[in-house]
Scaffold this motif. Structure first.
Motif, PDB file in Angstrom:
ATOM      1  N   LEU A 277      62.173  41.027  52.487  1.00  0.00           N
ATOM      2  CA  LEU A 277      61.205  42.031  52.942  1.00  0.00           C
ATOM      3  C   LEU A 277      61.814  42.964  53.983  1.00  0.00           C
ATOM      4  O   LEU A 277      61.477  44.148  54.040  1.00  0.00           O
ATOM      5  CB  LEU A 277      59.963  41.329  53.505  1.00  0.00           C
ATOM      6  CG  LEU A 277      59.098  40.614  52.459  1.00  0.00           C
ATOM      7  CD1 LEU A 277      58.095  39.681  53.129  1.00  0.00           C
ATOM      8  CD2 LEU A 277      58.367  41.623  51.577  1.00  0.00           C
TER       9      LEU A 277
ATOM     10  N   TYR B   9      47.888  49.236  56.926  1.00  0.00           N
ATOM     11  CA  TYR B   9      48.803  48.421  56.115  1.00  0.00           C
ATOM     12  C   TYR B   9      48.403  46.945  56.139  1.00  0.00           C
ATOM     13  O   TYR B   9      48.536  46.240  55.130  1.00  0.00           O
ATOM     14  CB  TYR B   9      50.238  48.587  56.599  1.00  0.00           C
ATOM     15  CG  TYR B   9      50.876  49.868  56.134  1.00  0.00           C
ATOM     16  CD1 TYR B   9      51.411  49.978  54.856  1.00  0.00           C
ATOM     17  CD2 TYR B   9      50.938  50.986  56.964  1.00  0.00           C
ATOM     18  CE1 TYR B   9      51.985  51.158  54.417  1.00  0.00           C
ATOM     19  CE2 TYR B   9      51.518  52.165  56.537  1.00  0.00           C
ATOM     20  CZ  TYR B   9      52.045  52.249  55.265  1.00  0.00           C
ATOM     21  OH  TYR B   9      52.615  53.427  54.833  1.00  0.00           O
TER      22      TYR B   9
ATOM     23  N   THR C 188      47.514  44.750  52.853  1.00  0.00           N
ATOM     24  CA  THR C 188      48.273  43.527  52.599  1.00  0.00           C
ATOM     25  C   THR C 188      47.349  42.320  52.514  1.00  0.00           C
ATOM     26  O   THR C 188      47.532  41.448  51.656  1.00  0.00           O
ATOM     27  CB  THR C 188      49.316  43.304  53.718  1.00  0.00           C
ATOM     28  OG1 THR C 188      50.099  44.490  53.879  1.00  0.00           O
ATOM     29  CG2 THR C 188      50.248  42.152  53.382  1.00  0.00           C
TER      30      THR C 188
ATOM     31  N   GLU D 259      53.156  43.663  47.082  1.00  0.00           N
ATOM     32  CA  GLU D 259      53.357  43.111  48.424  1.00  0.00           C
ATOM     33  C   GLU D 259      54.798  43.301  48.887  1.00  0.00           C
ATOM     34  O   GLU D 259      55.047  43.510  50.076  1.00  0.00           O
ATOM     35  CB  GLU D 259      52.983  41.625  48.433  1.00  0.00           C
ATOM     36  CG  GLU D 259      51.486  41.388  48.300  1.00  0.00           C
ATOM     37  CD  GLU D 259      51.135  40.061  47.675  1.00  0.00           C
ATOM     38  OE1 GLU D 259      49.924  39.784  47.519  1.00  0.00           O
ATOM     39  OE2 GLU D 259      52.057  39.299  47.323  1.00  0.00           O
TER      40      GLU D 259
ATOM     41  N   VAL E  84      55.048  46.949  50.267  1.00  0.00           N
ATOM     42  CA  VAL E  84      54.325  47.362  51.473  1.00  0.00           C
ATOM     43  C   VAL E  84      55.289  47.654  52.630  1.00  0.00           C
ATOM     44  O   VAL E  84      55.190  48.713  53.267  1.00  0.00           O
ATOM     45  CB  VAL E  84      53.270  46.311  51.877  1.00  0.00           C
ATOM     46  CG1 VAL E  84      52.688  46.629  53.258  1.00  0.00           C
ATOM     47  CG2 VAL E  84      52.146  46.259  50.853  1.00  0.00           C
TER      48      VAL E  84
ATOM     49  N   ILE F 292      54.197  43.907  59.803  1.00  0.00           N
ATOM     50  CA  ILE F 292      53.926  44.194  58.395  1.00  0.00           C
ATOM     51  C   ILE F 292      54.776  43.311  57.484  1.00  0.00           C
ATOM     52  O   ILE F 292      54.300  42.819  56.449  1.00  0.00           O
ATOM     53  CB  ILE F 292      54.181  45.687  58.086  1.00  0.00           C
ATOM     54  CG1 ILE F 292      53.194  46.575  58.867  1.00  0.00           C
ATOM     55  CG2 ILE F 292      54.056  45.954  56.592  1.00  0.00           C
ATOM     56  CD1 ILE F 292      51.748  46.300  58.581  1.00  0.00           C
TER      57      ILE F 292
ATOM     58  N   SER G 136      53.209  40.667  54.915  1.00  0.00           N
ATOM     59  CA  SER G 136      53.536  40.731  53.491  1.00  0.00           C
ATOM     60  C   SER G 136      54.028  39.379  52.989  1.00  0.00           C
ATOM     61  O   SER G 136      53.708  38.972  51.868  1.00  0.00           O
ATOM     62  CB  SER G 136      54.609  41.801  53.240  1.00  0.00           C
ATOM     63  OG  SER G 136      54.142  43.080  53.609  1.00  0.00           O
ATOM     64  N   ARG G 137      54.791  38.684  53.831  1.00  0.00           N
ATOM     65  CA  ARG G 137      55.276  37.362  53.437  1.00  0.00           C
ATOM     66  C   ARG G 137      54.117  36.383  53.245  1.00  0.00           C
ATOM     67  O   ARG G 137      54.084  35.627  52.267  1.00  0.00           O
ATOM     68  CB  ARG G 137      56.251  36.828  54.489  1.00  0.00           C
ATOM     69  CG  ARG G 137      56.923  35.523  54.098  1.00  0.00           C
ATOM     70  CD  ARG G 137      57.860  35.021  55.159  1.00  0.00           C
ATOM     71  NE  ARG G 137      57.160  34.646  56.385  1.00  0.00           N
ATOM     72  CZ  ARG G 137      57.764  34.102  57.440  1.00  0.00           C
ATOM     73  NH1 ARG G 137      59.066  33.896  57.430  1.00  0.00           N
ATOM     74  NH2 ARG G 137      57.065  33.794  58.510  1.00  0.00           N
TER      75      ARG G 137
END
Length: 203
Positions: A22, A78, A82, A95, A98, A140, A144-145
Motif C-alpha cells: 500500500l 477517504y 475506505t 482498496e 485508495v 489512509i 486501506s489495510r
C-alpha cells in the motif's frame, strides 16, 4: 490448534507485506501527481495554482475552525470511502487504489508548493503541510489495510457453511480501528493548524 497458531504467527508478516504494498501504491500516486502537475497545460496549471493559493489563504487566515475542517475533510472523505469498501467481498482492487489516489493529490500539492524553484516561502509552506500530509497518508494506508482484511474475510465467508463464524467480532474491531484512524486524522489536522499559525500566520 496448530493451524490457528500458524495463522497468528504469519499475521505480522502478512500485515507488513500488505502495508509495504500500500505504501508503494501511495508513492506511485505521489510520483504520478507530480509528473502530471509538471506536464499539464497552462490553463489547468493556473487552476491548480488558484487551488493551492486558496489552500494556504485558509491557513494564513488564522481561523482555527476553517483550518481544521479543511485539513480533516480530505482525510475524512477517504476514510469514509475506505470504511464502506471494507464491507464488500470483492472490493480489494479498489482498496489498493485508495492510497494511490490520496498520494496523487499529495503529489500535486507538493509540486505546486515548490514550483520551479526553491525559496524560503516554499520551505515554510512545505514545513506547514508536510507533517499533516504524511500522517494523513499513513492513516489512509492503515485504513486501506484494515478494509482489505475485512474484505478478504467476507470473501472467505461466502464459501463457508458457518456464515457468521467470528464475523460480528471482526466487524466490531474494524469499527473501533476506524474510530482510531479518525482520531489520528483529527490529530493530524490539529498539527496542521498549529504549524499553519506558527509558520504562515505572518506571511
Amino acid at each position: 490448534m496448530q493451524t490457528e497458531r500458524k495463522k497468528i504467527t504469519l499475521d505480522p508478516s502478512r500485515r507488513l507485506t500488505l502495508f509495504a504494498s500500500l505504501c508503494v501504491s501511495a508513492l506511485l500516486g505521489v510520483l504520478l501527481g507530480a509528473v502530471c502537475c509538471c506536464s499539464v497545460d497552462s490553463q489547468l496549471l493556473d487552476m491548480l495554482g488558484s487551488a493551492e493559493e486558496n489552500l494556504f489563504s485558509i491557513r494564513r487566515s488564522g481561523d482555527l475552525a476553517k483550518i481544521v475542517f479543511n485539513s480533516l475533510a480530505g482525510t475524512g472523505f477517504y476514510l469514509l470511502i475506505t470504511f464502506a469498501l471494507g464491507f464488500s467481498a470483492i472490493s480489494q482492487p479498489f482498496e489498493m487504489l485508495v492510497p494511490f489516489f490520496r498520494g496523487l493529490g499529495c503529489g500535486v500539492i507538493l509540486t505546486q508548493i515548490y514550483g520551479d524553484s526553491f525559496s524560503k516561502l516554499s520551505a515554510l509552506k512545505a514545513a506547514a503541510v508536510l507533517p499533516g500530509i504524511f500522517i494523513s497518508l499513513v492513516v489512509i494506508i492503515l485504513a486501506s489495510r484494515e478494509a482489505l482484511f475485512l474484505s478478504v474475510k467476507l470473501f472467505k465467508v461466502c464459501f463457508q457453511d458457518r456464515l457468521f463464524d467470528g464475523l460480528l467480532q471482526r466487524i466490531k474491531l474494524y469499527s473501533v480501528r476506524f474510530l482510531a484512524f479518525l482520531a489520528a486524522a483529527s490529530a493530524a489536522s490539529a498539527i496542521d493548524c498549529i504549524l499553519a499559525m506558527l509558520l504562515l500566520g505572518k506571511l
